[in-house]
Write an enzyme that holds these catalytic residues in place. Sequence first.
Site, short mmCIF file in Angstrom:
data_model
loop_
_atom_site.label_atom_id
_atom_site.label_comp_id
_atom_site.label_asym_id
_atom_site.label_seq_id
_atom_site.Cartn_x
_atom_site.Cartn_y
_atom_site.Cartn_z
N SER A 60 0.82 8.21 -6.69
CA SER A 60 0.98 8.38 -5.19
C SER A 60 2.43 8.10 -5.08
O SER A 60 3.00 7.45 -5.55
CB SER A 60 -0.17 6.78 -4.68
N ASP A 61 2.28 8.11 -3.42
CA ASP A 61 3.55 7.46 -2.94
C ASP A 61 3.42 6.37 -2.82
O ASP A 61 2.26 5.52 -2.71
CB ASP A 61 4.37 8.62 -1.71
N ALA A 62 4.57 5.44 -1.85
CA ALA A 62 4.64 3.95 -1.51
C ALA A 62 3.43 3.64 -0.83
O ALA A 62 3.53 4.24 -0.18
CB ALA A 62 5.49 3.81 -1.22
#
Length: 582
Positions: free
Chosen positions: A286-288
Amino acid sequence: MVNLKEKPFYLKEEEIKWVEDTIAGMSLDEKTGQLFTLLKAAPGVNEEAIKASVEKYHQGGHRWQGGNKADAWKQNMLFQKYSKVPVFIAANCDEGGNGCFPEGTFVATAAEAGAAASADTAYYMGYVAAKEASAIGVNWLFNPVADIFMNWRNTIVNTRSFGSDADKVIENIRAYIRGVKAANPNMACTCKHFPGDGVDELDPHLALAQNTLSPKEWEETFGRVYQTMIDEGLETIMTGQIALPKMSRKLRPGIKGRDIMPASLAPELLTDLLREKMGFNGVIISDASHMIGMAAVMKREDAVPRCFAAGCDMFLFANDIEEDMAYFKAGLEKGIVTEERFSDALHRIIGMKAHLKLYRDDIRFTDKKYLEEWVGTKEHHSYTVKAADEGITLVKDTDGILPISTNERKRALLVYVQSTPNSKAYSGDPVRGVITEELEAAGFQVDQSPNYYDLEVHNGVSQMNFIKMLNCGSRESFKQKYDVVFLFINVRGYAQENVVRIRWSCNHSCEMPWYVEEVPTVAVSLNYTNHLIDIPQVHTYVNAYGENRENIRAAIEKICGKSEFKGNANETVFCGREDTRY
């Protein structure tokens, strides 16, 4: 069951045995920790704190930020030293080695690489990024960016994208990855931000962004970029906090608008589309997770397990580490995350570590000597100079004032516009000093335009500062004093406002381009490519792509006719308007 013999893993039997033995020897807490890539929050290098963190949380990955190269190396070696299982050490290196530490080499922005005639710049970006990142033990790059810059208003993607054309993006992604592998074959690359940023104008750090393309449009653009790289063996993909609503509706007929999630939480995008239809077998991260595009769409206790259930193998960053890991285990107990999904994620994570040969100490650990041998070398800086020469772009010169000769136009006024700063930062900005030095070295006699922040620093808070900024003086005296105006724009933004534009230091400022019809004026952007939306009246405009001395010097040399402009502008620079072309 994940087939680790297939791409992108290509593991041998003995490596698969290492994966299986490693997983079999883990407790539930250790397995859970492998799913998380965490961020070191405390400044400095504290060996006891690192040891305690690794032994308590067993994190599978570490995303380093902050500190000089020596501290970064020491920190990363400690993470490896105290970890039972080798750790992913990740870095964002969009522009070269400068993404790792301040001593790193800026090569070019993606926009600069995309403006060049060949993909050589992208290759050098990847090569330098991997070489310098390897010196501190990085084994996983969160690069290259695979976004397509379709909407000129989108400033979070602007210079991070290789362009507005899918073929151009593919060409440069390939080159970047080739550069990485040439520097370090045991470093993983990541394409981001699936399903693709650059269509709307929202920053996913601040809101749930949307890729509003139809399924057909998406497949012909972003889908083609990702499919090409998957077919060529891409190792990892980062999901964006970006929704793909028309595709979600196609894959989930009847889905309600509020249930359309960012890719990180959308099983129809990660499992149905990315895994099953597109055949991606590598690691999905996932992104942040603190980005509002994910953090604000559902309760975190639901979002953590649902991210894994949707198809992510790793979770980037934690809010409260113990709490987030507890949320995952609760989701496992409730069946939100199945044992099969948990096993697949673990096999991909440990399998990727085997693919990178991290079970070997000579690869897991890095000799400190490479901090001097691989970082900031003359060779690397030569790529910066080459990139500037190839990429800097003359967008327009409709009055034909270029090249400018200092024999004819020597007396110059420098107007410098920076992202909204505090007074102290603006007044002492080193970039303005570099611009002045390079203009003077080229033979110009330079005066600096006042700005409100300078006056406040020098004179204190006073209404007279504003009054002085209103005073442009007489036009005739201005024309007698100056032969040319250079308007240098150094504007960028990050996670603070969705669309970042030129902002003068005060209202009705004398910096504003009232002078463009009085004396020849050259505008130079040192970052974003779309500033003509705010200064369409300027008849000569250059995109220089970087605030470093090499790019500033190259831009001035080209303006003076000492070298030719080689970069090519795409349509996004004109911001969908006619008057920006004049």
